[in-house]
Design a protein around this motif. Structure first.
Motif, PDB file in Angstrom:
ATOM      1  N   TYR A  72      -4.069   9.415  -7.986  1.00 15.74           N
ATOM      2  CA  TYR A  72      -4.937   8.951  -6.902  1.00 15.74           C
ATOM      3  C   TYR A  72      -5.499  10.140  -6.125  1.00 15.74           C
ATOM      4  CZ  TYR A  72      -6.401   7.097  -2.417  1.00 15.74           C
ATOM      5  OH  TYR A  72      -7.122   6.813  -1.295  1.00 15.74           O
ATOM      6  N   ALA A  73      -4.652  11.109  -5.810  1.00 16.11           N
ATOM      7  CA  ALA A  73      -5.090  12.274  -5.046  1.00 16.11           C
ATOM      8  C   ALA A  73      -6.121  13.095  -5.830  1.00 16.11           C
ATOM      9  CB  ALA A  73      -3.894  13.148  -4.677  1.00 16.11           C
ATOM     10  N   ILE A  74      -5.941  13.196  -7.139  1.00 12.59           N
ATOM     11  CA  ILE A  74      -6.897  13.932  -7.959  1.00 12.59           C
ATOM     12  C   ILE A  74      -8.240  13.210  -8.013  1.00 12.59           C
ATOM     13  CG2 ILE A  74      -7.411  14.628 -10.344  1.00 12.59           C
ATOM     14  CD1 ILE A  74      -4.401  15.192 -10.654  1.00 12.59           C
ATOM     15  N   GLY A  75      -8.209  11.903  -8.146  1.00 12.48           N
ATOM     16  CA  GLY A  75      -9.435  11.137  -8.312  1.00 12.48           C
ATOM     17  C   GLY A  75     -10.095  10.677  -7.028  1.00 12.48           C
ATOM     18  N   HIS A  76      -9.440  10.868  -5.902  1.00 11.74           N
ATOM     19  CA  HIS A  76      -9.979  10.390  -4.626  1.00 11.74           C
ATOM     20  C   HIS A  76     -11.172  11.233  -4.216  1.00 11.74           C
ATOM     21  CE1 HIS A  76     -10.167   8.672  -0.657  1.00 11.74           C
ATOM     22  NE2 HIS A  76     -10.092   9.879  -0.129  1.00 11.74           N
TER      23      HIS A  76
END
Length: 89
Positions: A72-76
């Motif tokens: 999630y943090a990478i794709g946010h």
């Protein structure tokens, strides 16, 4: 996996957590053995024992929770901030 732990916890009346190694071995023991062989032959053997064994002994829901958070943090994508004089457009 988390559903099985929740069901077993309710049935046993105490907290039941399944380690990732147990779940992986139940679903696909051959891939677990292949992964261990890969870690020993292609990487340093110390990458298996202190690091990977520790992760495999963690509850499976915790490992997948951390993985989901990292993805999630990478794709946010952060929200675009409008500059004050452009807001009217």
């Amino acid at each position: 996996m988390a559903v099985l732990d929740a069901t077993r916890t309710v049935a046993a009346a105490h907290l039941v957590l399944t380690p990732l190694r147990t779940s992986w071995a139940a679903v696909s023991p051959h891939t677990l053995e292949s992964f261990q062989h890969f870690m020993h032959t292609k990487l340093h053997p110390l990458a298996w024992d202190p690091v990977t064994v520790t992760v495999l002994n963690l509850p499976d829901f915790a490992v997948f929770l951390v993985l989901a958070f990292l993805l999630y943090a990478i794709g946010h994508r952060p929200r675009r901030r409008d500059v004050g004089y452009v807001q009217g457009r």
